[in-house]
Design an enzyme around this catalytic site. Sequence first.
Site, PDB file in Angstrom:
ATOM      1  N   GLY A  14       0.270  -1.620  -0.029  1.00 21.99           N
ATOM      2  CA  GLY A  14       0.165   0.206   0.205  1.00 21.99           C
ATOM      3  C   GLY A  14       0.505   1.763  -0.008  1.00 21.99           C
ATOM      4  CB  SER A  15       4.950   2.313  -0.797  1.00 21.30           C
ATOM      5  OG  SER A  15       4.258   1.527  -2.101  1.00 21.30           O
ATOM      6  CG  ASN A  16       1.878   2.963  -5.494  1.00 22.87           C
ATOM      7  OD1 ASN A  16       2.385   3.887  -6.436  1.00 22.87           O
ATOM      8  ND2 ASN A  16       1.675   2.343  -5.974  1.00 22.87           N
ATOM      9  CG  MET A  92      -1.397  -7.827  -6.086  1.00 21.87           C
ATOM     10  SD  MET A  92      -0.699  -7.004  -7.676  1.00 21.87           S
ATOM     11  CE  MET A  92       1.190  -8.011  -8.598  1.00 21.87           C
ATOM     12  NE  ARG A  93      -9.168 -11.468  -6.594  1.00 21.04           N
ATOM     13  CZ  ARG A  93      -8.231 -12.701  -6.117  1.00 21.04           C
ATOM     14  NH1 ARG A  93      -7.140 -12.914  -5.669  1.00 21.04           N
ATOM     15  NH2 ARG A  93      -8.904 -14.305  -6.814  1.00 21.04           N
ATOM     16  CB  ILE A  95     -10.964  -5.357 -13.634  1.00 20.11           C
ATOM     17  CG1 ILE A  95      -9.029  -5.116 -12.769  1.00 20.11           C
ATOM     18  CG2 ILE A  95     -12.258  -5.121 -13.687  1.00 20.11           C
ATOM     19  CD1 ILE A  95     -10.465  -5.019 -11.020  1.00 20.11           C
ATOM     20  CG  ASN A 109      -3.221  -1.426 -12.581  1.00 21.19           C
ATOM     21  OD1 ASN A 109      -3.506  -1.258 -11.492  1.00 21.19           O
ATOM     22  ND2 ASN A 109      -2.090  -1.846 -13.962  1.00 21.19           N
ATOM     23  CG  HIS A 111       2.616  -2.896 -15.152  1.00 18.74           C
ATOM     24  ND1 HIS A 111       2.359  -3.493 -14.817  1.00 18.74           N
ATOM     25  CD2 HIS A 111       3.124  -2.457 -16.066  1.00 18.74           C
ATOM     26  CE1 HIS A 111       3.151  -4.333 -15.413  1.00 18.74           C
ATOM     27  NE2 HIS A 111       3.761  -3.949 -16.109  1.00 18.74           N
TER      28      HIS A 111
END
Length: 203
Positions: A14-16, A92-93, A95, A109, A111
């Site tokens: 969760g750094s972003n 990490m899933r 969509i 997103n 990346h």
Amino acid sequence: MAGLKIAVFASGQGSNFQALADAVQAGRLDVTIELLVCDKPQAPVVGRAERAGIDTWVFKPKDYPSREAYETEILAELERRGIELIVLAGYMRIITPVLVEPYYGRMINIHPALLPSFPGVNGIGQALDYGVKVTGVTVHYVDGGMDSGPIIAQRVVEVADSDTEETLAPRIHAAEQALLPGVVQQIAQGKVKLDGRKVMITG
Ligand code: GRF
């Protein structure tokens, strides 16, 4: 601060997420983070949201018969809260169209590579293994493919011959945390226009 209502989806550190929450806290972002959606109850990002006073919607994928089943519940929650932008920040899933279709053009997103190179998992390691001299980070709209949607912004990170994943990753993450809040702010200010595959930033 009021403004655009966003939901952040994340699965890990969760750094972003933290970079976004800090920017809101500092008054640098005209958004409200209404909700964190997380598929891993033990992920550190959940504690970060709780400490920031942000609501969480935490689920276990294996409690549902399909991706579509949990996404249908997530969609109902997003609609109930009037969420205007989804930010995938280390979610990490895959969509499915359940979320992609209603949120196309309103879901982004981040990346850890310069797309369209090195999509999918471990973009940092893929770039190193390939031997590129520059890599970087990309913020893009989410479409039905794997990291394939229209590109909004990118930032370059140079690769040193001596780099390993351990030494390169912190520079990639720093670039992500520098880029993402600014892009979210440009969207909140209505400066980002999507036209087919092209994204234009105005003003
Ligand atoms: C980031 O590198 C992001 O680009 C990737 O997963 C990582 C998440 O990091 N998709 P964090 O959870 O924001 O610290």
